[in-house]
Design an enzyme around this catalytic site. Structure first.
Site, PDB file in Angstrom:
ATOM      1  N   SER A  52     -22.557 -34.514 -13.358  1.00 35.22           N
ATOM      2  CA  SER A  52     -23.469 -33.374 -13.456  1.00 35.22           C
ATOM      3  C   SER A  52     -24.920 -33.831 -13.493  1.00 35.22           C
ATOM      4  O   SER A  52     -25.797 -33.155 -12.948  1.00 35.22           O
ATOM      5  CB  SER A  52     -23.135 -32.513 -14.674  1.00 35.22           C
ATOM      6  OG  SER A  52     -23.173 -33.276 -15.858  1.00 35.22           O
ATOM      7  N   GLU A  53     -25.213 -34.959 -14.145  1.00 33.30           N
ATOM      8  CA  GLU A  53     -26.557 -35.533 -14.102  1.00 33.30           C
ATOM      9  C   GLU A  53     -26.505 -37.051 -14.155  1.00 33.30           C
ATOM     10  O   GLU A  53     -25.615 -37.630 -14.765  1.00 33.30           O
ATOM     11  CB  GLU A  53     -27.422 -35.043 -15.272  1.00 33.30           C
ATOM     12  CG  GLU A  53     -28.300 -33.852 -14.969  1.00 33.30           C
ATOM     13  CD  GLU A  53     -27.631 -32.551 -15.329  1.00 33.30           C
ATOM     14  OE1 GLU A  53     -28.175 -31.494 -14.983  1.00 33.30           O
ATOM     15  OE2 GLU A  53     -26.565 -32.596 -15.959  1.00 33.30           O
ATOM     16  N   THR A  54     -27.485 -37.642 -13.483  1.00 29.33           N
ATOM     17  CA  THR A  54     -27.767 -39.067 -13.628  1.00 29.33           C
ATOM     18  C   THR A  54     -29.192 -39.199 -14.142  1.00 29.33           C
ATOM     19  O   THR A  54     -30.108 -38.545 -13.634  1.00 29.33           O
ATOM     20  CB  THR A  54     -27.613 -39.816 -12.294  1.00 29.33           C
ATOM     21  OG1 THR A  54     -26.252 -39.714 -11.853  1.00 29.33           O
ATOM     22  CG2 THR A  54     -27.974 -41.280 -12.439  1.00 29.33           C
TER      23      THR A  54
END
Length: 269
Positions: A52-54
């Protein structure tokens, strides 16, 4: 085969945030950088991770510059990837101070270590009540029990029955048409102060297990409804995580959670 001497190696960590258990909470990618890569490269790495996020960060004179990308876009604020980046700094990169200061699109954020927990100091947001957008409940598959809808960075749908939360099965194509970062459905709970699930096909994340940034408005929202400033929260469907929220009187929210590393490796560009 000849070795490519131009290979650029970037450390990579996958950290589960808002959990102390393996395969729980919300996984985030973390890539420490010495200097910024191009925006296209950052986005390509996030797309390759398909998390979902880096989080990406580079050192500054008094802390770090921190950015977050979903597989589709760069975002203004991400709680769980901030927690994951802090875990990497404290536990893998030898950060010896008590508090890490990050410069971000959302201003300065600080994260401090408290035993096995990490405290993120974020700006609070206030949600505004709105009329229920046409088609929203149908897209979520909700047919009854809606108390109301509010808008902050996300749309907030308050329902009166906590058992509805686990059973949600949205139509993500239908949900994608709404002009919002995401949609969060929340309810009061008997074990936690409140529970929720977050859906964001608009930013390339159909469901985020634990959305720290959403609690910058969920915590004040529930603090006002429950008459208390310290709240326990659980978020997620099949995969869940927990956090503790403290709503301060200076317009900020403290979010406490644990984290653990699952994967360590290297990107070779």
């Amino acid at each position: 085969m000849m070795k490519n001497n131009n290979t650029h190696n970037i450390p990579f960590y996958q950290v589960d945030a808002f959990t102390a258990e393996p395969f729980g909470g919300n996984p985030a990618g973390v890539c420490p950088l010495k200097e910024w890569l191009s925006d296209d490269t950052l986005q390509a790495i996030a797309r390759e991770n398909n998390l979902s996020e880096t989080a990406f960060f580079v050192p500054t004179d008094d802390g770090y510059h921190l950015r977050w990308c979903t597989p589709a876009v760069e975002v203004d604020l991400c709680g769980h990837a901030t927690l994951a980046a802090s875990w990497v700094l404290f536990n893998k990169l030898g950060y010896s101070g008590k508090t890490i200061r990050f410069q971000t699109r959302s201003g300065e954020l600080s994260v401090s270590r408290h035993g096995d927990e990490y405290c993120m100091d974020f700006p609070a947001q206030k949600a505004q009540a709105i009329d229920i957008p046409a088609g929203l409940l149908e897209a979520l598959g909700i047919t009854h029990g809606v108390v109301g809808v509010w808008k902050a960075a996300d749309l907030i749908v308050l329902v009166d029955d906590k058992t509805m939360i686990d059973g949600l099965s949205p139509d993500f194509n239908a949900l994608n048409v709404f002009d919002t970062r995401g949609v969060i459905v929340t309810a009061a709970d008997d074990k936690f102060d409140f529970v929720s699930r977050w859906f964001g096909p608009q930013v390339g994340v159909n469901e985020d297990p634990v959305t720290g940034s959403a609690h910058t408005f969920l915590a004040p929202f529930w603090a006002e409804r429950l008459g208390k400033n310290t709240l326990s929260a659980q978020q997620g469907g099949a995969r869940k995580g927990t956090l503790r929220c403290v709503v301060r009187d200076d317009g900020r929210v403290e979010l406490y959670g644990a984290a653990r590393m699952m994967i360590e490796g290297t990107f070779s560009l």
